[in-house]
Design an enzyme around this catalytic site. Structure first.
Site, PDB file in Angstrom:
ATOM      1  CG  HIS A   1      16.811  84.905  54.089  1.00  0.00           C
ATOM      2  ND1 HIS A   1      15.436  84.979  54.214  1.00  0.00           N
ATOM      3  CD2 HIS A   1      17.286  85.033  55.360  1.00  0.00           C
ATOM      4  CE1 HIS A   1      15.109  85.133  55.481  1.00  0.00           C
ATOM      5  NE2 HIS A   1      16.223  85.154  56.206  1.00  0.00           N
TER       6      HIS A   1
ATOM      7  CG  HIS B   1      20.076  86.476  59.374  1.00  0.00           C
ATOM      8  ND1 HIS B   1      19.469  87.690  59.592  1.00  0.00           N
ATOM      9  CD2 HIS B   1      19.113  85.672  58.831  1.00  0.00           C
ATOM     10  CE1 HIS B   1      18.194  87.623  59.214  1.00  0.00           C
ATOM     11  NE2 HIS B   1      17.956  86.406  58.754  1.00  0.00           N
TER      12      HIS B   1
ATOM     13  CG  HIS C   1      13.126  88.326  58.042  1.00  0.00           C
ATOM     14  ND1 HIS C   1      14.136  89.014  57.434  1.00  0.00           N
ATOM     15  CD2 HIS C   1      13.679  87.163  58.485  1.00  0.00           C
ATOM     16  CE1 HIS C   1      15.260  88.302  57.502  1.00  0.00           C
ATOM     17  NE2 HIS C   1      15.009  87.165  58.141  1.00  0.00           N
TER      18      HIS C   1
ATOM     19  CD  GLU D   1      11.102  83.325  60.258  1.00  0.00           C
ATOM     20  OE1 GLU D   1      11.212  84.524  60.594  1.00  0.00           O
ATOM     21  OE2 GLU D   1      12.022  82.487  60.414  1.00  0.00           O
TER      22      GLU D   1
ATOM     23  CG  ASP E   1      16.969  82.276  58.111  1.00  0.00           C
ATOM     24  OD1 ASP E   1      17.368  83.451  58.185  1.00  0.00           O
ATOM     25  OD2 ASP E   1      15.894  81.896  58.635  1.00  0.00           O
ATOM     26  CG  ASP E   2      19.898  82.545  61.170  1.00  0.00           C
ATOM     27  OD1 ASP E   2      20.594  83.557  61.293  1.00  0.00           O
ATOM     28  OD2 ASP E   2      18.660  82.565  61.006  1.00  0.00           O
TER      29      ASP E   2
END
Ligand code: ADE
Ligand code: ZN
Length: 339
Positions: free
Chosen positions: A17, A19, A197, A200, A278-279
């Site tokens: 996961h 991005h 997603h 969340e 994630d980011d």
């Protein structure tokens, strides 16, 4: 024996996961803004970093979409992806399954070909030179319409060899999975794997919709699934992998404190939970930083860390043979580091 943190840093792992646009570091964003003459609302790298304070998902997304405006040329997408892969190498990540958000670029006039060619070239170079295998997942932005997602799927059609699956991201509340039933069905018919997603910020019913209506092969986040016992049982029985993102959860206030993070509950309930970043540029750390945060805040044990690393390969889209090869690497690493 190495300390638990050192042991975990060296563990072979997969990231499921991530991005790519969320790995754009402030230094790189600033340099690209100068090289492409794109004006940012920040006058220094420090100012960019100081803007990264979020109370929820939407506050983050507003900054994330503004930040990606510096990505213009194929070379920018190459550099972004390669910088991430070098961080993976440092963290002993052996396999990645990464997202990109084509609509974040095509709606600014950047051709789909520029985006995918830059990313693919870096992923191929990473496989060759850094020995990191990969899958690429194209995410649809759920705040846009299903018609827009269909247009994106059409643009992707000449590049299907390079794309392994589709995902669903961006603003969750108010944009349930049911909005994208038809495009996910079409993507499945084209042979693409499906992830979304869900849970969340959205309620457990969004996770149920993702399973029932989008026929997902893996669940991104899924934290709020814990609110429904029947859903937990279903996810555990079917061994649907959850791509959990601890530092993201903290920064976006999905958990109030890292010591409240439910990763151990997830494992105890038999869920195929994994740890991901994630980011990372926006949330304060790459994959090893996420493992370290769990060790420091919830007393993650050595056995749990090993389970999470094994889950990252079991929950991947690799073939059974490839999964066994990486799981054997973990076992060899454990043997080497047990005395
Ligand atoms: N896009 C990038 N990161 C995201 C996240 N954590 N949730 C939803 N959309 C995203
Ligand atoms: Zn995400």
């Amino acid at each position: 024996m190495p300390s638990l943190i050192d042991f975990v840093r060296g563990l072979p792992k997969a990231e499921l996961h991530l991005h790519l646009e969320g790995s754009l570091e402030p230094e790189q964003m600033f340099a690209m803004s100068e090289r492409n003459r794109i004006k940012l609302p920040y006058s220094s790298v420090d100012e960019i970093r100081n803007a990264y304070n979020f109370n929820n998902l939407q506050e983050f997304l507003d900054i994330y979409y503004a930040g990606m405006s510096v990505l213009q040329q194929e070379e920018d997408f190459y550099d972004l992806t390669m910088a991430y892969l070098k961080r993976c190498k440092a963290d002993n990540v052996r396999h990645v399954e990464v997202f990109f958000d084509p609509q974040g670029h095509t709606e600014r006039g950047i051709p789909f070909s520029v985006v995918i060619n830059g990313i693919n070239r870096a992923l191929e170079d990473g496989k060759k030179h850094l020995n990191i295998s990969y899958k690429l997942i194209m995410s649809f932005l759920r705040h846009l319409s299903e018609a827009d997602a269909f247009e994106t799927l059409k643009q992707a059609t000449p590049y299907l060899e390079l794309i392994h699956g589709v995902g669903l991201d961006s603003s969750e509340l108010g944009h349930p999975p049911s909005k994208f039933v038809n495009v996910f069905k079409a993507a499945g018919d084209m042979g693409l794997l499906r992830v979304a997603h869900a849970g969340e910020e959205g309620p457990p019913s969004y996770v149920e919709e993702a399973l029932d209506l989008l026929d997902i092969d893996r669940l991104d986040h899924g934290n709020r699934a814990l609110e429904s016992d029947s859903l937990v049982t279903r996810l555990a029985n079917n061994q649907i992998a959850l791509t959990v993102c601890p530092l993201s959860n903290l920064k976006l206030c999905v958990v109030n404190d890292m010591s409240d993070h439910p990763i151990q509950t997830m494992l105890e309930k038999g869920l195929l939970a994994t740890v991901n970043s994630d980011d990372p540029s926006y949330f304060g750390g790459y994959i090893n930083d996420n493992y370290v945060a769990l060790i420091e805040s919830v007393d993650l044990t050595r056995e749990q860390a090993i389970q999470l690393a094994k889950n990252s390969f079991s929950g991947s889209f690799l073939s059974p043979q490839e999964k066994s090869k990486y799981l054997d690497e973990i076992d060899a690493y454990i043997t080497q580091n047990t005395h």
